[in-house]
Write a protein that holds these residues in place. Structure first.
Motif, PDB file in Angstrom:
ATOM      1  N   ILE A 141     -17.640  -4.459   4.723  1.00 36.61           N
ATOM      2  CA  ILE A 141     -16.437  -5.226   5.050  1.00 36.61           C
ATOM      3  C   ILE A 141     -15.227  -4.528   4.428  1.00 36.61           C
ATOM      4  O   ILE A 141     -15.234  -4.233   3.226  1.00 36.61           O
ATOM      5  N   PRO A 142     -14.181  -4.249   5.199  1.00 36.99           N
ATOM      6  CA  PRO A 142     -13.029  -3.526   4.655  1.00 36.99           C
ATOM      7  C   PRO A 142     -12.297  -4.343   3.589  1.00 36.99           C
ATOM      8  O   PRO A 142     -12.324  -5.575   3.604  1.00 36.99           O
ATOM      9  N   ASN A 143     -11.651  -3.644   2.680  1.00 37.01           N
ATOM     10  CA  ASN A 143     -10.954  -4.270   1.560  1.00 37.01           C
ATOM     11  C   ASN A 143      -9.646  -4.887   2.027  1.00 37.01           C
ATOM     12  O   ASN A 143      -8.710  -4.189   2.422  1.00 37.01           O
ATOM     13  N   VAL A 144      -9.571  -6.211   1.970  1.00 34.12           N
ATOM     14  CA  VAL A 144      -8.385  -6.924   2.448  1.00 34.12           C
ATOM     15  C   VAL A 144      -7.132  -6.506   1.685  1.00 34.12           C
ATOM     16  O   VAL A 144      -6.022  -6.540   2.232  1.00 34.12           O
ATOM     17  N   ASN A 145      -7.273  -6.080   0.449  1.00 34.90           N
ATOM     18  CA  ASN A 145      -6.113  -5.669  -0.343  1.00 34.90           C
ATOM     19  C   ASN A 145      -5.396  -4.460   0.244  1.00 34.90           C
ATOM     20  O   ASN A 145      -4.228  -4.213  -0.072  1.00 34.90           O
ATOM     21  N   ASN A 146      -6.098  -3.698   1.085  1.00 36.58           N
ATOM     22  CA  ASN A 146      -5.510  -2.486   1.656  1.00 36.58           C
ATOM     23  C   ASN A 146      -4.820  -2.722   2.992  1.00 36.58           C
ATOM     24  O   ASN A 146      -4.262  -1.788   3.571  1.00 36.58           O
ATOM     25  N   PHE A 147      -4.853  -3.963   3.492  1.00 37.92           N
ATOM     26  CA  PHE A 147      -4.238  -4.235   4.789  1.00 37.92           C
ATOM     27  C   PHE A 147      -2.717  -4.184   4.676  1.00 37.92           C
ATOM     28  O   PHE A 147      -2.141  -4.610   3.657  1.00 37.92           O
ATOM     29  N   PRO A 148      -2.021  -3.691   5.699  1.00 35.35           N
ATOM     30  CA  PRO A 148      -0.562  -3.562   5.647  1.00 35.35           C
ATOM     31  C   PRO A 148       0.166  -4.872   5.360  1.00 35.35           C
ATOM     32  O   PRO A 148       1.226  -4.870   4.722  1.00 35.35           O
TER      33      PRO A 148
END
Length: 227
Positions: A34-41
């Motif tokens: 699951i991708p790291n939500v903290n890295n979302f724009p």
């Protein structure tokens, strides 16, 4: 007995995309993909507003996986956000209330709480700072800490942090079988802890950072010393 780490996420969050192949142990060992939500724009913008655990999960639940569950390990705060939602779903309590009742109060962690409501006054809470220039300091950007529910929303003290680490490794919090999983040398942050060696002594440690704050705790396995 309500949770089994080998069970798929879909057992507890029906309809979660790919939840039939992502197991709880994948979330606990950062092997879910699951991708790291903290890295979302849009994460920084969203951090100004209050969020429930379900709100945070909604930010990443439909994103494609970075890799197939169980084939790799990569740190992702999203794993902890989803675990927090599962705790709420299974227990019927809010994340903060569950921790208070089942961990903080029994262990005597009187200065530890979940910051899930920005309007609540937390006595003696520190103000986050960050560097400004070579020698200066400035206030860290304000955020609503509820957006970090599960991965960075707790307020504590060094004394309570030491009490918690001692409770984990000296058997007052977990059953022996659960503690054994933590004690195994594993992939990235297995069950929240890392393996370190300092001055020839083996250490189990955990640490993290958020805007304005850095925290770390190390438990020396040989003698129970805590740093």
């Amino acid at each position: 007995g309500k949770l089994v780490t080998s069970a798929p996420v879909s057992t507890y969050v029906p309809g979660y995309p790919g939840g039939d192949k992502i197991r709880l142990e994948h979330l606990l060992t950062h092997g879910s993909g699951i991708p790291n939500v903290n890295n979302f724009p849009d994460y920084d913008r969203e951090s100004f507003f209050p969020h429930s655990a379900a709100d945070i999960v909604a930010m990443f639940r439909d994103k494609p996986l970075d890799f197939e569950p169980g084939t790799n390990n990569r740190y992702s705060n999203s794993n902890y956000n989803l675990l927090a939602l599962i705790i709420e779903t299974v227990s019927g309590q809010s994340y903060g209330a569950f921790l208070q009742t089942n961990i903080f109060d029994p262990l005597g962690l009187r200065s530890t709480t979940h910051d899930g409501d920005a309007s609540t006054l937390i006595p003696n809470r520190a103000t986050g700072m960050e560097p400004q220039g070579l020698r200066g300091l400035k206030l860290a950007p304000r955020i609503d800490w509820s957006i970090k529910t599960g991965n960075g929303s707790l307020v504590t003290t060094s004394l309570d942090l030491a009490k918690f680490a001692r409770s984990v490794f000296e058997g007052r919090l977990l059953r022996p079988a659960s503690l054994a999983k933590i004690m195994k040398t594993g992939p990235v942050f297995p069950y929240g802890w890392t393996d370190r060696v300092r001055s020839g002594r083996k250490i189990k440690g955990a640490g993290g950072r958020s805007p304005g704050f850095v925290s770390n705790v190390d438990y020396v396995l040989a003698d129970g010393t805590i740093h």
